[in-house]
Write an enzyme that holds these catalytic residues in place. Structure first.
Site, PDB file in Angstrom:
ATOM      1  N   ARG A  51       0.828  -1.206   0.000  1.00 14.92           N
ATOM      2  CA  ARG A  51       0.000   0.000   0.000  1.00 14.92           C
ATOM      3  C   ARG A  51       0.871   1.269   0.000  1.00 14.92           C
ATOM      4  NH1 ARG A  51      -2.020   1.210   4.075  1.00 14.92           N
ATOM      5  NH2 ARG A  51      -1.024  -0.241   5.518  1.00 14.92           N
ATOM      6  N   LYS A 191      -8.844  -2.398   0.262  1.00 16.55           N
ATOM      7  CA  LYS A 191      -8.721  -1.550   1.435  1.00 16.55           C
ATOM      8  C   LYS A 191      -9.527  -0.258   1.296  1.00 16.55           C
ATOM      9  CE  LYS A 191      -6.164  -4.222   3.947  1.00 16.55           C
ATOM     10  NZ  LYS A 191      -6.805  -4.977   5.055  1.00 16.55           N
ATOM     11  N   HIS A 210     -10.530  -5.198  11.570  1.00 18.96           N
ATOM     12  CA  HIS A 210      -9.446  -5.733  10.743  1.00 18.96           C
ATOM     13  C   HIS A 210      -9.004  -7.031  11.408  1.00 18.96           C
ATOM     14  CE1 HIS A 210      -5.102  -5.343   9.073  1.00 18.96           C
ATOM     15  NE2 HIS A 210      -5.879  -5.964   8.203  1.00 18.96           N
ATOM     16  N   SER A 228      -0.266  -7.097   9.572  1.00 21.75           N
ATOM     17  CA  SER A 228       0.343  -7.979   8.591  1.00 21.75           C
ATOM     18  C   SER A 228       1.551  -8.701   9.174  1.00 21.75           C
ATOM     19  CB  SER A 228       0.775  -7.158   7.371  1.00 21.75           C
ATOM     20  OG  SER A 228       1.385  -7.967   6.404  1.00 21.75           O
ATOM     21  N   LYS A 232      -2.689 -13.690  11.212  1.00 20.03           N
ATOM     22  CA  LYS A 232      -4.142 -13.651  11.096  1.00 20.03           C
ATOM     23  C   LYS A 232      -4.673 -14.731  10.159  1.00 20.03           C
ATOM     24  CE  LYS A 232      -5.771  -9.780   9.557  1.00 20.03           C
ATOM     25  NZ  LYS A 232      -4.492  -9.318   9.017  1.00 20.03           N
ATOM     26  N   THR A 233      -4.091 -14.791   8.970  1.00 23.66           N
ATOM     27  CA  THR A 233      -4.562 -15.751   7.975  1.00 23.66           C
ATOM     28  C   THR A 233      -4.191 -17.173   8.352  1.00 23.66           C
ATOM     29  OG1 THR A 233      -4.437 -14.099   6.205  1.00 23.66           O
ATOM     30  CG2 THR A 233      -4.430 -16.409   5.549  1.00 23.66           C
ATOM     31  N   ASP A 247      -9.600 -11.520   6.964  1.00 23.07           N
ATOM     32  CA  ASP A 247      -9.102 -10.149   7.063  1.00 23.07           C
ATOM     33  C   ASP A 247     -10.082  -9.102   7.578  1.00 23.07           C
ATOM     34  OD1 ASP A 247      -6.887  -8.421   6.762  1.00 23.07           O
ATOM     35  OD2 ASP A 247      -7.646  -7.686   4.868  1.00 23.07           O
ATOM     36  N   ARG A 313       1.761 -12.212  -2.451  1.00 25.13           N
ATOM     37  CA  ARG A 313       0.408 -12.566  -2.002  1.00 25.13           C
ATOM     38  C   ARG A 313      -0.277 -13.512  -2.974  1.00 25.13           C
ATOM     39  NH1 ARG A 313      -1.851  -9.797   2.793  1.00 25.13           N
ATOM     40  NH2 ARG A 313      -0.369  -8.132   3.267  1.00 25.13           N
TER      41      ARG A 313
END
Length: 531
Positions: A51, A191, A210, A228, A232-233, A247, A313
């Site tokens: 980003r 996003k 988030h 990140s 999380k994933t 997410d 990704r």
């Protein structure tokens, strides 16, 4: 509310709601990417592999003036935006564009009808994976409530448009349109949708989060907050639990619901043995591989190669995960997990938080970057405090989200945990990464209710409760100081990290109750209060 639609939407050059196989054909013919072994499409985003936070703007107008947390947002005037919009229209007039009409939100009561206009076919495929796809009959009557226009080859003119660079993400929340130019990184699209939901949902008493989420066989759901790289994933993709999403979610009066219809997983050093579900979803037909190195002859992805990006990704639909939820909804969570990758090696692998401590750590949003992962970093880990575990996407003041979360935790008697997926036995470069088997075992015990029944000690630095022992886990790991070769070095590192927490939290002091202030680190508190 008046909705600003992109003026070229009636152009015959626009291809509407093209499906996956055809989008891949367009992308290949147009030279946007190439097929990898297994059927995924591999694309490269050039200089933008993440980003562009410094190039994101929110239009300041009568509606947003009091609603947006301007300390955390760069403003754009209404005049600048209109100039930008006119140039976007002129630039796109003779281009072939792709439109995807999609839902953001699995709960029909709170979902957003999003129209995504893209210059690249693979961006249309990406967002088709990441948001939720209406049925054919629903498309016939689809009315957009929010529009994103994504033109990677557009270049902003800083002197004319008032931007920092040629890259721009211009968010006009009042007119419900976002313009993205000068970047091919697809994450900007999703996003932008998330940022708008974070703006509108709190006024409806819906908490935007988030986070990833999953559901156990007993129907009890769990939420995983984290920045990140904190897991999380990975940790939500548990084969013993049903995946809601990896997410972005909302928490309403009826429970939690996924905003998305897919996953956007980090793939650097992806392991088939450690993360089998993500591995198989990544190596399938129509998955988008973003900045993943592909072996030129065999076309096999090399997930250990970071030449294109550390932030490589894969984007795939939720149905690529065998145990993903079909509805994307669940009841109120029984557990909230806040993930941090502590590269200082100070925090325990898991800690039980009171509601006040949960709000403190939610507002803090701590993790750490390690040396060597970013240009200009020295030998020491760098602390990162991203409020609400997603500051760049939270337009309103953090207290809005913090107070809403605190109320929901209290109303539904939710157990809250802080989990360190970072380092143990010393800081980065000395200690080792917390074994994922240890983290998974502790999470399983926490989500089953077993862990909160264990004997707990009070951490002398941070004041939260830490399990003393859990069968099958080395008891030393539960007490970080005992894993260090030099306990005095641990004490110094802990004191330094505590000071960082106090310094970061100073900006929230006027907005929180005294019990939340007391929920921070116990050492250094007197000095922080005196300031």
């Amino acid at each position: 509310m008046t909705i600003q639609l992109f003026p070229l939407e009636t152009s015959p050059k626009i291809l509407r709601n093209v499906r996956e196989a055809e989008l891949i054909e367009y992308a290949i013919r147009r030279g946007e990417g190439r097929l990898a072994d297994g059927g995924a499409i591999a694309v490269e985003t050039g200089q933008h592999t993440g980003r562009s936070a410094e190039d994101k703007y929110i239009v300041r107008d009568a509606e947003t003036d009091r609603a947006v947390w301007w300390d955390n947002a760069k403003e754009m005037s209404e005049e600048q935006f209109e100039r930008m919009l006119a140039d976007f229209v002129s630039f796109a007039r003779h281009k072939q564009l792709f439109v995807q009409d999609l839902y953001a939100g699995a709960d029909a009561a709170h979902r957003l009808n999003a129209r995504i206009v893209t210059e690249y076919a693979w961006h249309a495929l990406f967002i088709r994976h990441l948001l939720r796809r209406p049925a054919g009959a629903e498309l016939a009557n689809f009315v957009p409530e929010f529009t994103v226009v994504d033109l990677p080859s557009f270049r902003a003119a800083p002197l004319y448009h008032g931007t920092r660079s040629e890259t721009v993400i211009a968010c006009n929340f009042s007119k419900r349109i976002v313009l993205i130019g000068g970047t091919s990184y697809a994450g900007e699209i999703k996003k932008s949708v998330f940022s708008f939901l974070n703006y509108i949902l709190p006024a409806r008493n819906v908490m935007p989060m988030h986070c990833s989420a999953n559901v156990g066989k007993d129907g009890n759901s769990a939420v995983f907050f984290g920045l990140s790289g904190t897991g999380k994933t990975t940790l939500s993709a548990d084969p013993t639990r049903e995946l809601l999403g990896d997410d972005e979610h909302g928490w309403s009066e009826d429970g939690i619901f996924n905003f998305e219809g897919g996953c956007y997983a980090k793939t650097i050093r992806l392991s088939k043995s450690a993360e089998p579900q993500i591995w198989h979803a990544t190596n399938r037909f129509s998955t988008v591989l973003e900045n993943v190195v592909i072996e030129p002859v065999t076309r096999v992805p090399d997930f250990d190669d970071n030449r294109l990006a550390e932030n490589s990704r894969s984007a795939y639909p939720l149905e690529a995960i065998a145990n993903a939820s079909l509805t994307g909804t669940s009841g109120h969570p029984k557990n909230i997990v806040m993930l941090t990758a502590d590269a200082f090696g100070v925090l325990p692998p898991i800690a039980k938080l009171t509601p006040s401590q949960a709000m403190y750590h939610f507002l803090s949003g701590f993790t750490a970057k390690v040396a060597g992962t970013e240009k200009g970093m020295g030998a020491e880990p760098a602390p990162t405090f991203s409020t609400c575990f997603g500051a760049p996407f939270m337009p309103r003041h953090p207290s809005v989200y913090g107070n809403l979360l605190r109320r929901l935790i209290a109303e539904h008697n939710v157990d809250c945990w802080l989990v360190n997926t970072g380092w143990t036995g010393g800081k980065y470069g000395i200690g080792t990464r917390m074994p994922i088997k240890v983290t998974r075992a502790l999470l399983e015990a926490a989500l089953s209710g077993e862990l909160k029944g264990q004997t707990m000690r009070t951490d002398p630095v941070f004041g939260f409760k830490v399990p003393v022992v859990l069968p099958g886990i080395d008891s030393k790991v539960m007490t970080p100081r005992e894993t260090w070769g030099d306990p005095n070095a641990y004490d110094k590192a802990a004191a330094k990290l505590a000071d960082m927490f106090h310094e970061n939290f100073a900006k929230f002091v006027p907005y929180v109750d005294a019990d939340v202030l007391r929920a921070g680190p116990s050492i250094g508190r007197a000095a922080a209060a005196a300031e």
